[in-house]
Design a protein around this motif. Structure first.
Motif, PDB file in Angstrom:
ATOM      1  N   LEU A  25      75.359  18.888 -15.577  1.00 13.68           N
ATOM      2  CA  LEU A  25      74.271  18.949 -16.547  1.00 13.68           C
ATOM      3  C   LEU A  25      74.163  20.331 -17.201  1.00 13.68           C
ATOM      4  CD1 LEU A  25      71.611  16.996 -14.500  1.00 13.68           C
ATOM      5  CD2 LEU A  25      72.845  16.188 -16.513  1.00 13.68           C
ATOM      6  N   ARG A  26      73.987  20.336 -18.507  1.00  9.03           N
ATOM      7  CA  ARG A  26      73.677  21.562 -19.247  1.00  9.03           C
ATOM      8  C   ARG A  26      72.202  21.484 -19.606  1.00  9.03           C
ATOM      9  NH1 ARG A  26      75.947  21.916 -24.687  1.00  9.03           N
ATOM     10  NH2 ARG A  26      74.248  23.102 -25.583  1.00  9.03           N
ATOM     11  N   LEU A  27      71.365  22.072 -18.793  1.00  4.48           N
ATOM     12  CA  LEU A  27      69.919  21.994 -18.935  1.00  4.48           C
ATOM     13  C   LEU A  27      69.347  23.138 -19.760  1.00  4.48           C
ATOM     14  CD1 LEU A  27      69.385  21.123 -15.197  1.00  4.48           C
ATOM     15  CD2 LEU A  27      69.099  19.532 -17.109  1.00  4.48           C
ATOM     16  N   ARG A  28      70.097  24.213 -19.896  1.00  2.78           N
ATOM     17  CA  ARG A  28      69.606  25.380 -20.638  1.00  2.78           C
ATOM     18  C   ARG A  28      70.787  26.155 -21.219  1.00  2.78           C
ATOM     19  NH1 ARG A  28      68.243  29.938 -16.096  1.00  2.78           N
ATOM     20  NH2 ARG A  28      70.192  29.715 -14.945  1.00  2.78           N
ATOM     21  N   ASP A  29      70.476  26.948 -22.255  1.00  2.00           N
ATOM     22  CA  ASP A  29      71.475  27.814 -22.872  1.00  2.00           C
ATOM     23  C   ASP A  29      71.044  29.275 -22.831  1.00  2.00           C
ATOM     24  OD1 ASP A  29      73.367  25.826 -23.525  1.00  2.00           O
ATOM     25  OD2 ASP A  29      72.171  25.230 -25.241  1.00  2.00           O
ATOM     26  N   THR A  30      69.917  29.558 -22.227  1.00  2.00           N
ATOM     27  CA  THR A  30      69.403  30.920 -22.127  1.00  2.00           C
ATOM     28  C   THR A  30      68.909  31.181 -20.706  1.00  2.00           C
ATOM     29  OG1 THR A  30      67.705  32.458 -22.905  1.00  2.00           O
ATOM     30  CG2 THR A  30      67.174  30.136 -23.024  1.00  2.00           C
ATOM     31  N   ARG A  49      63.434  28.870 -17.167  1.00  2.00           N
ATOM     32  CA  ARG A  49      63.344  28.717 -15.716  1.00  2.00           C
ATOM     33  C   ARG A  49      62.511  27.484 -15.368  1.00  2.00           C
ATOM     34  NH1 ARG A  49      66.738  32.488 -13.544  1.00  2.00           N
ATOM     35  NH2 ARG A  49      66.306  34.560 -14.283  1.00  2.00           N
ATOM     36  N   ILE A  50      62.548  27.066 -14.119  1.00  2.00           N
ATOM     37  CA  ILE A  50      61.664  26.006 -13.646  1.00  2.00           C
ATOM     38  C   ILE A  50      60.299  26.637 -13.406  1.00  2.00           C
ATOM     39  CG2 ILE A  50      61.194  24.361 -11.792  1.00  2.00           C
ATOM     40  CD1 ILE A  50      64.277  24.245 -11.379  1.00  2.00           C
ATOM     41  N   GLU A  51      59.276  26.114 -14.088  1.00  2.00           N
ATOM     42  CA  GLU A  51      57.938  26.680 -13.979  1.00  2.00           C
ATOM     43  C   GLU A  51      56.956  25.779 -13.244  1.00  2.00           C
ATOM     44  OE1 GLU A  51      56.648  27.750 -17.865  1.00  2.00           O
ATOM     45  OE2 GLU A  51      58.279  29.168 -18.161  1.00  2.00           O
ATOM     46  N   ASN A  52      57.212  24.479 -13.235  1.00  2.00           N
ATOM     47  CA  ASN A  52      56.320  23.555 -12.538  1.00  2.00           C
ATOM     48  C   ASN A  52      57.050  22.243 -12.302  1.00  2.00           C
ATOM     49  OD1 ASN A  52      55.998  21.864 -14.911  1.00  2.00           O
ATOM     50  ND2 ASN A  52      54.647  23.432 -15.715  1.00  2.00           N
ATOM     51  N   ILE A  53      56.410  21.362 -11.536  1.00  3.72           N
ATOM     52  CA  ILE A  53      56.944  20.012 -11.345  1.00  3.72           C
ATOM     53  C   ILE A  53      55.974  19.033 -11.998  1.00  3.72           C
ATOM     54  CG2 ILE A  53      58.143  20.614  -9.223  1.00  3.72           C
ATOM     55  CD1 ILE A  53      55.923  18.990  -7.760  1.00  3.72           C
ATOM     56  N   TRP A  54      56.499  17.898 -12.361  1.00  8.53           N
ATOM     57  CA  TRP A  54      55.708  16.886 -13.042  1.00  8.53           C
ATOM     58  C   TRP A  54      56.141  15.538 -12.490  1.00  8.53           C
ATOM     59  CZ3 TRP A  54      56.330  15.887 -19.003  1.00  8.53           C
ATOM     60  CH2 TRP A  54      55.304  15.046 -19.444  1.00  8.53           C
ATOM     61  N   HIS A  58      66.464  17.305  -5.868  1.00  9.89           N
ATOM     62  CA  HIS A  58      66.892  18.700  -5.897  1.00  9.89           C
ATOM     63  C   HIS A  58      67.437  18.977  -7.287  1.00  9.89           C
ATOM     64  CE1 HIS A  58      70.387  21.530  -5.600  1.00  9.89           C
ATOM     65  NE2 HIS A  58      69.442  22.280  -5.102  1.00  9.89           N
ATOM     66  N   ILE A  59      67.057  20.120  -7.843  1.00  8.32           N
ATOM     67  CA  ILE A  59      67.611  20.520  -9.126  1.00  8.32           C
ATOM     68  C   ILE A  59      68.053  21.971  -9.043  1.00  8.32           C
ATOM     69  CG2 ILE A  59      65.396  21.204 -10.123  1.00  8.32           C
ATOM     70  CD1 ILE A  59      66.552  20.010 -12.808  1.00  8.32           C
ATOM     71  N   LYS A  60      69.222  22.233  -9.588  1.00  3.03           N
ATOM     72  CA  LYS A  60      69.736  23.597  -9.705  1.00  3.03           C
ATOM     73  C   LYS A  60      70.097  23.782 -11.164  1.00  3.03           C
ATOM     74  CE  LYS A  60      73.355  26.721  -8.190  1.00  3.03           C
ATOM     75  NZ  LYS A  60      74.588  26.715  -8.944  1.00  3.03           N
ATOM     76  N   LEU A  61      69.422  24.729 -11.815  1.00  2.00           N
ATOM     77  CA  LEU A  61      69.701  24.972 -13.222  1.00  2.00           C
ATOM     78  C   LEU A  61      71.133  25.448 -13.411  1.00  2.00           C
ATOM     79  CD1 LEU A  61      66.410  26.688 -14.420  1.00  2.00           C
ATOM     80  CD2 LEU A  61      67.118  24.307 -14.699  1.00  2.00           C
ATOM     81  N   ASN A  62      71.675  25.116 -14.558  1.00  2.00           N
ATOM     82  CA  ASN A  62      73.046  25.498 -14.873  1.00  2.00           C
ATOM     83  C   ASN A  62      73.147  26.980 -15.233  1.00  2.00           C
ATOM     84  OD1 ASN A  62      71.587  24.611 -17.347  1.00  2.00           O
ATOM     85  ND2 ASN A  62      73.441  25.422 -18.331  1.00  2.00           N
TER      86      ASN A  62
END
Length: 117
Positions: A69-74, A78-83, A41-45
């Motif tokens: 976690l600080r995954l983004r600053d803007t 967004r999450i666009e796909n999984i890998w 599970h991931i939830k963007l900051n």
């Protein structure tokens, strides 16, 4: 061992960090010839704040959690796909065939949990 390979804003590494699963109980490993339910599970900051969440479960049991976690600053990121990748370990070549089967891959907005036996 199982781990998440994460690119985040506060990483000291140039190419992301390996975050091993298992915590104080030791590394999470998988045995051969057995099916597992592996979930993440991931939830963007909030942009600019270290409040992103990454969790993992194996067979419904929690094996990893980070809530800083600080995954983004803007907000545009967004999450666009999984890998999904499986690595043996850098440039090391496998000495034998190592088959891996994946089935019932699900992307969801809520916890699914293991399938009944």
């Amino acid at each position: 061992p199982l781990a998440s390979y994460v690119y985040h804003s506060e990483s000291a590494a140039s190419y992301g960090d390996t975050l091993p699963w298992g915590g104080s109980k030791g590394a999470a490993f998988l045995e051969a010839d057995r099916w597992y339910c592996v979930e993440q599970h991931i939830k963007l900051n909030t942009p600019g704040r270290p409040d992103g969440v990454l969790r993992a479960w194996v067979d419904g049991k929690p094996v990893f959690e980070r809530r800083d976690l600080r995954l983004r600053d803007t907000p545009a990121l967004r999450i666009e796909n999984i890998w999904m990748n499986v690595y043996l370990g850098g440039t090391t070549t496998a000495t034998q065939d190592m088959p891996l089967l994946m089935d019932h891959v699900v992307v969801a907005t809520r916890y699914i949990g293991p399938m009944p036996p």
